[in-house]
Design a protein around this motif. Structure first.
Motif, mmCIF file in Angstrom:
data_model
loop_
_atom_site.group_PDB
_atom_site.id
_atom_site.type_symbol
_atom_site.label_atom_id
_atom_site.label_comp_id
_atom_site.label_asym_id
_atom_site.label_seq_id
_atom_site.Cartn_x
_atom_site.Cartn_y
_atom_site.Cartn_z
ATOM 1 N N VAL A 241 49.089 36.365 36.575
ATOM 2 C CA VAL A 241 48.384 35.441 37.479
ATOM 3 C C VAL A 241 48.306 36.050 38.880
ATOM 4 N N LEU A 242 49.423 36.597 39.329
ATOM 5 C CA LEU A 242 49.456 37.230 40.642
ATOM 6 C C LEU A 242 48.517 38.437 40.678
ATOM 7 N N ALA A 243 48.519 39.231 39.616
ATOM 8 C CA ALA A 243 47.641 40.397 39.558
ATOM 9 C C ALA A 243 46.178 39.982 39.605
ATOM 10 N N ARG A 244 45.840 38.867 38.927
ATOM 11 C CA ARG A 244 44.458 38.390 38.939
ATOM 12 C C ARG A 244 44.045 37.978 40.354
ATOM 13 N N GLU A 245 44.915 37.315 41.083
ATOM 14 C CA GLU A 245 44.597 36.925 42.456
ATOM 15 C C GLU A 245 44.421 38.152 43.358
ATOM 16 N N MET A 246 45.265 39.174 43.127
ATOM 17 C CA MET A 246 45.134 40.406 43.904
ATOM 18 C C MET A 246 43.800 41.096 43.615
ATOM 19 N N ILE A 247 43.364 41.070 42.368
ATOM 20 C CA ILE A 247 42.076 41.671 41.994
ATOM 21 C C ILE A 247 40.936 40.914 42.655
#
Length: 390
Positions: free
Chosen positions: A215-221
């Protein structure tokens, strides 16, 4: 027509316009006026020459014969000037060589000097008081011819001077355009060095979070995509407003806040009055990235990064400060600067090449950490903003 004992005469519209000037000028009249302007200018210039020739003779008393003789001599050249200009234009277009043009004019000086001598003599001949007319005296004919030859040489010299001056100015404008294109290419090349470096570091950070926290990686992307989208919008600009630059930085800071959480405190302290100031595009991001990667990332306790901007006189002062591990003991900007610092320094030197236009310093802070201080000229986007600044 008669009304109440008063007669009224009907006037055609064209006549009315001619008397009142209320109707627009016809295209034909305008064309004639444009054709007459060069002739009037030539006449006026030669009248001034005649006046300069006549003034010395007036110092010991005014004699109308000498004065009118000087003016007629000048006006005779005014009649020949259009032919000289036309021939010079044809010679320039055909020969394209200064030596050949000079030789051609040397040959033409003989007939033009003779033409001026006889033309002046014809105009002066009806005036019996002017006994020095070239048609009345052979000696004065030779005098007029030699004087005419010198005048023709002066006319050609002035023409060539103006032509080569115009060519020189044209070449300077072209040179400035080429230099501007080279500067643009150089700045784009410098920026292209930064972007792959930034993308590699950011994607590496995202990949480290992908398995542990998708989830965090998706927000960073998502923040990275927004940053790249805005970066492409500013790609063709050497400078953007500080407000636009801060908007780009916000997306990068969002990625870092998601990644480090509470370990890193990032504070942006920018005077709202400086938001319209022009700054190099995407120059804050590598400086903040350096502060995080080299100053704070290795510390378990994290730290703080402060980005500030303020107007000081006619300059914009920008600082990126961190309280991290600081610079190595032997660090110098000339030998140890990384890609972000080196490229930013070179971009500033290219954008503001005049001595004293900018300042770029990287220094250790007394309480620990590093300070990057930048000073650039303060100029704003839009004429209204520039007027406020001045």
């Amino acid at each position: 027509m008669r009304m109440n004992g008063t007669s009224t005469k009907l006037v055609p519209a064209a006549g009315l316009g001619a008397w009142t000037g209320l109707l627009p000028e016809s295209a034909e009249n305008h064309g004639w006026r444009m054709r007459l302007m060069p002739a009037l200018l030539i006449f006026a210039l030669w009248t001034v020459v005649g006046l300069f020739q006549a003034v010395p003779d007036m110092l010991d008393g005014f004699r109308w014969t000498e004065t009118i003789g000087k003016f007629i001599d000048a006006w005779a050249w005014a009649l020949l000037t259009p032919a000289i200009l036309l021939i010079d234009r044809k010679l320039t277009s055909r020969l394209q060589n200064v030596v050949r043009i000079a030789v051609a004019h040397l040959g033409l000086s003989i007939p033009f000097s003779l033409a001026h001598t006889y033309l002046t003599g014809l105009i002066l001949y009806p005036m019996p008081d002017i006994w020095w007319s070239p048609l009345r005296s052979t000696e004065f004919a030779i005098y007029f011819y030699l004087g005419g030859w010198g005048t023709y040489a002066a006319i050609v010299g002035v023409l060539q001077t103006f032509k080569y001056y115009n060519r020189f100015m044209g070449s300077q404008v072209e040179l400035a355009r080429v230099e501007k294109n080279l500067v643009e290419s150089h700045l784009n090349a410098l920026r292209l060095q930064l972007e792959p470096h930034f993308l590699f570091n950011t994607l590496n950070a995202i990949s480290s979070e992908l398995a542990a926290n998708p989830v965090l990686a998706r927000e960073m992307i998502e923040d990275l995509a927004a940053l790249l989208r805005q970066s492409l919008d500013c790609q063709g600009s050497r400078e953007i407003t500080l407000a636009q630059e801060l908007a780009l930085l916000d997306h990068y800071l969002a990625i870092q806040k998601l990644r480090f959480g509470e370990r890193i405190d990032i504070c942006v302290e920018v005077d709202p009055a400086t938001h319209s100031a022009m700054v190099p595009s995407m120059f804050l991001q590598p400086l903040v990235e350096n502060a995080i990667r080299h100053g704070l990332e290795g510390r378990m306790s994290g730290g703080k990064v402060v980005v500030s901007a303020a107007q000081v006189g006619a300059a914009l002062h920008i600082a990126v400060i961190d309280d991290g591990v600081g610079l190595p003991r032997q660090w110098t900007i000339e030998t140890c600067a990384g890609l972000g610092i080196g490229v930013t320094r070179e971009r500033l030197q290219t954008l503001y090449p005049e001595p004293g236009d900018h300042d770029f310093r990287v220094a250790r802070r007394e309480g620990g950490g590093t300070e990057v201080a930048i000073r650039i000229p303060l100029h704003r986007m839009g004429a209204e903003a520039r007027g406020v600044e001045s």
